[in-house]
Write an enzyme that holds these catalytic residues in place. Structure first.
Site, PDB file in Angstrom:
ATOM      1  N   PRO A  25       5.684   1.468   3.837  1.00 23.21           N
ATOM      2  CG  PRO A  25       3.929   1.246   2.329  1.00 23.21           C
ATOM      3  CD  PRO A  25       5.130   2.084   2.618  1.00 23.21           C
ATOM      4  CB  ALA A  58      -1.290  -3.071   3.815  1.00 22.93           C
ATOM      5  CG  HIS A 176      -1.648  -0.793  -0.758  1.00 18.68           C
ATOM      6  ND1 HIS A 176      -0.893  -0.720  -1.903  1.00 18.68           N
ATOM      7  CD2 HIS A 176      -1.149  -1.837  -0.038  1.00 18.68           C
ATOM      8  CE1 HIS A 176       0.035  -1.666  -1.876  1.00 18.68           C
ATOM      9  NE2 HIS A 176      -0.099  -2.354  -0.752  1.00 18.68           N
ATOM     10  CB  ALA A 178       0.984  -0.313  -5.269  1.00 17.92           C
ATOM     11  CE1 TYR A 181      -1.588  -7.964  -1.924  1.00 19.53           C
ATOM     12  CE2 TYR A 181      -0.549  -5.870  -1.428  1.00 19.53           C
ATOM     13  CZ  TYR A 181      -0.553  -7.245  -1.367  1.00 19.53           C
ATOM     14  OH  TYR A 181       0.485  -7.905  -0.745  1.00 19.53           O
ATOM     15  N   GLY A 318      12.262   0.761   3.021  1.00 22.95           N
ATOM     16  CA  GLY A 318      11.678  -0.402   3.673  1.00 22.95           C
ATOM     17  C   GLY A 318      12.664  -1.169   4.527  1.00 22.95           C
ATOM     18  NE  ARG A 319      13.521  -7.061   1.801  1.00 24.37           N
ATOM     19  CZ  ARG A 319      13.837  -8.216   1.238  1.00 24.37           C
ATOM     20  NH1 ARG A 319      15.105  -8.593   1.168  1.00 24.37           N
ATOM     21  NH2 ARG A 319      12.898  -8.998   0.729  1.00 24.37           N
TER      22      ARG A 319
END
Length: 370
Positions: A25, A58, A176, A178, A181, A318-319
């Site tokens: 995500p 998210a 979520h 993590a 948050y 991710g990236r």
């Protein structure tokens, strides 16, 4: 060249994934101000549908869950209708996608919608953190503490968002919990100083997370629910003085519920070459017997090694996946990856979003990017 361990199908909940390279995500801040996803998100996600499983950026479960500008929501009919062509495009390309349900809690500046309202949190303690606003990155505001009735309303928000996600065509949801948050804030003693049933000892601090998980399970079944955790508390000012004890208990309780998977943000800088971090994560993950998704700066070499050695079942990337939409194929054939453009990560147009090139294999056996 084949990297066979990455390309063995496996069951995840009620799905069968064709490979172990998942899309992590990632916030892209390209939704409309009302939370309706941008139409080009259908192109963006469909381009990456070769992932074993995609986990969406998210998605806000309520207006007060929104902490950054131009993030999508999943709590109104316009949100549901906006997501339908996105999930349809993913499925048309043979992909699978979970909706990551999030609430930022105190990681919010009061200038973010709804206008002027303070953020909410377990306790009225401001985080040493920043959030993305119309005026760029700004310090987050001091939150107000949630009362118990409001906690039950937030649980209902998660349940409603889950129903909306399934109507929008998602294959499941990821909770979520993590990155500092709201759910993570309840776990951490530095952000949760409550003296009621939701604060204090480890079991009390885990209670809200587990009650949210149970509400979501009631809606769609555990086989369609995953969860993301970040035990080392490396972002957004959540201290973790004893992560092995806290997350050992939490993961043990989650394991009893038979979720589709556990997605662990092991470390934002990675754990390779760091024995202390590796030992901590290993002590926690021993409490989990289901499908385990590792996340944290994995490369082709470390992903292959981790799966081969049984450390994880899949890696969430991710990236590298942001800049290389055909990442599984490139890894499979040892093709060079695209370079990510950090200036276009958050907000903007299609540039740096849907215009990264794909690679092709020519008849001569060489790879070509374009």
């Amino acid at each position: 060249m084949a990297h066979d361990n990455l390309f063995v199908p496996h069951g995840v909940g009620d799905l069968t994934v064709p490979n172990r390279v998942f899309l992590a995500p990632m916030a892209r801040n390209r939704a409309h101000d009302d939370g309706t996803p941008w139409a080009d998100a259908a192109i963006y996600y469909a381009q990456r549908a070769s992932a074993g499983l995609m986990i969406s950026e998210a998605v806000d479960v309520s207006p007060l869950g929104k902490g950054y500008i131009k993030t999508p929501g999943i709590y109104t009919e316009s949100h549901v209708e906006g997501w339908k062509p996105i999930t349809a495009a993913v499925h048309a390309n043979g992909g699978r996608i979970y909706c990551q349900l999030g609430h930022v809690g105190r990681i919010r500046n009061s200038s973010v919608e709804p206008e002027g309202e303070p953020p909410v949190a377990p306790s009225a303690i401001r985080a040493e953190a920043k959030t993305f606003t119309h005026d760029g990155f700004q310090d987050v505001s001091r939150p107000r503490a949630l009362n118990v009735d409001e906690l039950h309303q937030i649980m209902a928000n998660y349940a409603h968002a889950t129903r909306c996600a399934m109507r929008a065509g998602f294959d499941g949801v990821e909770i979520h919990s993590a990155n500092g948050y709201l759910l993570n804030q309840f776990l951490a003693p530095g952000s949760n100083t409550r003296d009621d049933a939701y604060g204090g000892g480890i079991e009390h601090r885990c209670r809200f997370v587990l009650e949210v998980v149970d509400r979501v399970i009631q809606e769609i079944g555990a086989h369609k629910v995953g969860i993301r955790l970040s035990p080392l508390g490396e972002v957004n000012d959540v201290d973790e003085p004893d992560p092995e004890a806290l997350y050992g208990h939490l993961v043990s309780e989650l394991d009893k519920r038979g979720l589709a998977y556990l997605h662990m943000a092991e470390s934002f800088s990675g754990i390779a070459g760091n024995p202390e971090k590796t030992a901590t994560i290993n002590a926690i993950r021993k409490h989990w017997y289901g499908f385990y998704v590792a996340n944290g700066n994995y490369s082709l070499a470390t992903a292959e090694k981790s799966i081969a050695e049984g450390w994880c079942h899949a890696v969430a990337i991710g990236r590298l996946f942001l800049s290389t939409p055909d990442l599984p194929s490139r890894w499979h054939h040892d093709i060079e990856l695209n370079e990510p453009n950090k200036d276009t990560f958050y907000g903007g147009t299609h540039a740096g979003y849907t215009d990264y090139p794909f690679a092709t294999l020519g008849r001569d056996g060489h790879s070509y990017v374009g």
